[in-house]
Design a protein around this motif. Structure first.
Motif, PDB file in Angstrom:
ATOM      1  N   VAL A 216       0.830  -1.209   0.000  1.00 17.78           N
ATOM      2  CA  VAL A 216       0.000   0.000   0.000  1.00 17.78           C
ATOM      3  C   VAL A 216       0.866   1.262   0.000  1.00 17.78           C
ATOM      4  CG1 VAL A 216      -1.976  -1.099   1.055  1.00 17.78           C
ATOM      5  CG2 VAL A 216      -0.204  -0.123   2.521  1.00 17.78           C
ATOM      6  N   ILE A 217       2.118   1.130   0.422  1.00 15.70           N
ATOM      7  CA  ILE A 217       3.050   2.263   0.433  1.00 15.70           C
ATOM      8  C   ILE A 217       4.385   1.801  -0.120  1.00 15.70           C
ATOM      9  CG2 ILE A 217       4.276   3.972   1.850  1.00 15.70           C
ATOM     10  CD1 ILE A 217       2.014   3.839   3.860  1.00 15.70           C
ATOM     11  N   VAL A 218       4.942   2.588  -1.018  1.00 14.89           N
ATOM     12  CA  VAL A 218       6.262   2.298  -1.588  1.00 14.89           C
ATOM     13  C   VAL A 218       7.113   3.559  -1.477  1.00 14.89           C
ATOM     14  CG1 VAL A 218       7.568   1.643  -3.633  1.00 14.89           C
ATOM     15  CG2 VAL A 218       5.324   0.623  -3.223  1.00 14.89           C
ATOM     16  N   ARG A 219       8.261   3.440  -0.832  1.00 15.62           N
ATOM     17  CA  ARG A 219       9.202   4.545  -0.741  1.00 15.62           C
ATOM     18  C   ARG A 219      10.524   4.087  -1.351  1.00 15.62           C
ATOM     19  NH1 ARG A 219       7.437   4.465   4.899  1.00 15.62           N
ATOM     20  NH2 ARG A 219       5.801   6.040   5.233  1.00 15.62           N
ATOM     21  N   ALA A 220      11.151   4.934  -2.141  1.00 15.06           N
ATOM     22  CA  ALA A 220      12.403   4.535  -2.791  1.00 15.06           C
ATOM     23  C   ALA A 220      13.302   5.751  -2.981  1.00 15.06           C
ATOM     24  CB  ALA A 220      12.125   3.869  -4.137  1.00 15.06           C
ATOM     25  N   ASN A 221      14.606   5.533  -2.842  1.00 14.25           N
ATOM     26  CA  ASN A 221      15.606   6.572  -3.056  1.00 14.25           C
ATOM     27  C   ASN A 221      16.814   5.967  -3.741  1.00 14.25           C
ATOM     28  OD1 ASN A 221      14.678   9.121  -1.444  1.00 14.25           O
ATOM     29  ND2 ASN A 221      14.353   7.400  -0.036  1.00 14.25           N
ATOM     30  N   ALA A 222      17.424   6.754  -4.618  1.00 16.67           N
ATOM     31  CA  ALA A 222      18.648   6.326  -5.286  1.00 16.67           C
ATOM     32  C   ALA A 222      19.691   7.426  -5.131  1.00 16.67           C
ATOM     33  CB  ALA A 222      18.392   6.050  -6.763  1.00 16.67           C
ATOM     34  N   LEU A 241      23.943   3.486  -4.869  1.00 16.36           N
ATOM     35  CA  LEU A 241      23.206   2.980  -3.725  1.00 16.36           C
ATOM     36  C   LEU A 241      21.722   3.254  -3.938  1.00 16.36           C
ATOM     37  CD1 LEU A 241      23.176   1.800  -0.816  1.00 16.36           C
ATOM     38  CD2 LEU A 241      23.353   4.171   0.007  1.00 16.36           C
ATOM     39  N   ALA A 242      20.907   2.249  -3.722  1.00 14.44           N
ATOM     40  CA  ALA A 242      19.459   2.420  -3.856  1.00 14.44           C
ATOM     41  C   ALA A 242      18.776   1.743  -2.677  1.00 14.44           C
ATOM     42  CB  ALA A 242      18.963   1.828  -5.166  1.00 14.44           C
ATOM     43  N   MET A 243      17.738   2.391  -2.160  1.00 12.01           N
ATOM     44  CA  MET A 243      17.021   1.851  -1.013  1.00 12.01           C
ATOM     45  C   MET A 243      15.522   1.944  -1.273  1.00 12.01           C
ATOM     46  SD  MET A 243      19.215   3.329   2.223  1.00 12.01           S
ATOM     47  CE  MET A 243      18.931   5.038   1.744  1.00 12.01           C
ATOM     48  N   ALA A 244      14.793   0.955  -0.820  1.00 11.57           N
ATOM     49  CA  ALA A 244      13.343   0.958  -0.981  1.00 11.57           C
ATOM     50  C   ALA A 244      12.697   0.374   0.268  1.00 11.57           C
ATOM     51  CB  ALA A 244      12.927   0.155  -2.206  1.00 11.57           C
ATOM     52  N   ASP A 250      -1.409  -5.142   6.229  1.00 13.55           N
ATOM     53  CA  ASP A 250      -1.453  -5.978   7.429  1.00 13.55           C
ATOM     54  C   ASP A 250      -0.260  -5.731   8.356  1.00 13.55           C
ATOM     55  OD1 ASP A 250       0.558  -7.066   5.920  1.00 13.55           O
ATOM     56  OD2 ASP A 250      -0.264  -9.110   5.864  1.00 13.55           O
ATOM     57  N   GLY A 251       0.553  -4.703   8.047  1.00 20.28           N
ATOM     58  CA  GLY A 251       1.678  -4.358   8.904  1.00 20.28           C
ATOM     59  C   GLY A 251       3.021  -4.877   8.452  1.00 20.28           C
ATOM     60  N   LEU A 252       3.067  -5.724   7.428  1.00 14.92           N
ATOM     61  CA  LEU A 252       4.323  -6.239   6.928  1.00 14.92           C
ATOM     62  C   LEU A 252       5.181  -5.117   6.347  1.00 14.92           C
ATOM     63  CD1 LEU A 252       6.268  -8.548   6.093  1.00 14.92           C
ATOM     64  CD2 LEU A 252       4.922  -8.772   3.989  1.00 14.92           C
ATOM     65  N   VAL A 253       6.451  -5.086   6.727  1.00 15.42           N
ATOM     66  CA  VAL A 253       7.399  -4.087   6.226  1.00 15.42           C
ATOM     67  C   VAL A 253       8.567  -4.820   5.583  1.00 15.42           C
ATOM     68  CG1 VAL A 253       8.927  -2.178   6.813  1.00 15.42           C
ATOM     69  CG2 VAL A 253       6.778  -2.471   8.041  1.00 15.42           C
TER      70      VAL A 253
END
Length: 261
Positions: A216-222, A241-244, A250-253
């Motif tokens: 439901v939420i996607v955050r990403a940075n490069a 370097l890339a992070m997501a 249901d709370g899964l991260v």
């Protein structure tokens, strides 16, 4: 007449396949298809506008006809199915041309660099929303079939609700292997390795948490830096370097990090 026994197996014609885009990934696809000949697969076409890449692929797959354009290949080749392994920005254009001719297409990931571009393919796919699709399309998230991942998926199935799935990947600079421009020592552009990494990881996560669930939420940075490996200093930047972070209702991260050294 006497009993002649059950009929023998029906002969099935080999599946004729071509590869569009014979850079690093395209060559791997071509070699894999070549090895699958005993399984009823025949590689009958290699397509690329880069004559150097096409010559290299031809040496790896001797005897396979080569073409410098899809248009020429579609006219001269009888391939029923195609692998699209061109650069990401051209995936949609290539897939549309092949699907419109009723061909089946396996497209390398990611399918497109924009959601709207990917969605525009629906009308070209068999049983698409517009009802006029002709071909079949599959995105090559082959990692979900890796033995180690299938074992992970099986192991987590009996562990109850998941709350955290973390992924870290470290790549060597040599693994990026971008394609040089024809007759030039500089490179066309930095590779989209990290785009592929995260889209593949997202596909794998869907198998673990359930195919009917989307984050439901996607955050990403490069984080990009200039690298002499990509030509003249300052000419092109590459992702080092890339992070997501993906979050489900249901709370899964799932945090994911991919780095190049």
């Amino acid at each position: 007449m006497g009993d002649q026994g059950p009929p023998g197996p029906v002969a099935v014609a080999p599946l004729r396949i071509g590869v569009v885009g014979v850079g690093a990934w395209g060559k791997l696809h071509a070699l894999t298809l070549k090895r699958l000949r005993p399984e009823g697969i025949v590689l009958i076409a290699l397509v690329d506008s880069d004559p150097v890449a096409l010559e290299q692929a031809s040496r790896l797959c001797p005897g396979v006809p080569t073409f410098d354009s899809i248009e020429t290949a579609l006219q001269a080749s009888s391939a029923e199915a195609w692998v699209c392994a061109t650069d990401t920005p051209s995936h949609v254009v290539v897939c549309k041309e092949l699907l419109a001719k009723g061909r089946s297409v396996l497209c390398e990931q990611p399918l497109a660099d924009e959601v709207a571009a990917a969605a525009s393919l629906e009308m070209y796919v068999e049983a698409g929303a517009a009802g006029n699709g002709q071909g079949k399309l599959m995105v090559g998230h082959t990692g979900i079939f890796d033995p180690e991942f299938r074992a992970l998926s099986s192991a987590t199935a009996n562990k109850g609700p998941l709350s955290l799935i973390a992924c870290q990947e470290h790549l060597s600079a040599s693994s990026l292997n971008p394609r040089p421009k024809p007759n030039s020592q500089s490179l066309t552009s930095p590779p989209d390795m990290f785009d592929a990494t995260f889209s593949d990881w997202a596909a794998k996560l869907r198998v673990v948490v359930g195919r009917d669930k989307e984050p439901v939420i996607v955050r990403a940075n490069a984080f990009k830096g200039h690298d002499a490996h990509y030509g003249v200093a300052g000419e092109a930047s590459a992702e080092h370097l890339a992070m997501a972070q993906l979050l489900w209702d249901d709370g899964l991260v799932s945090p994911s990090t991919s780095g190049c050294t």
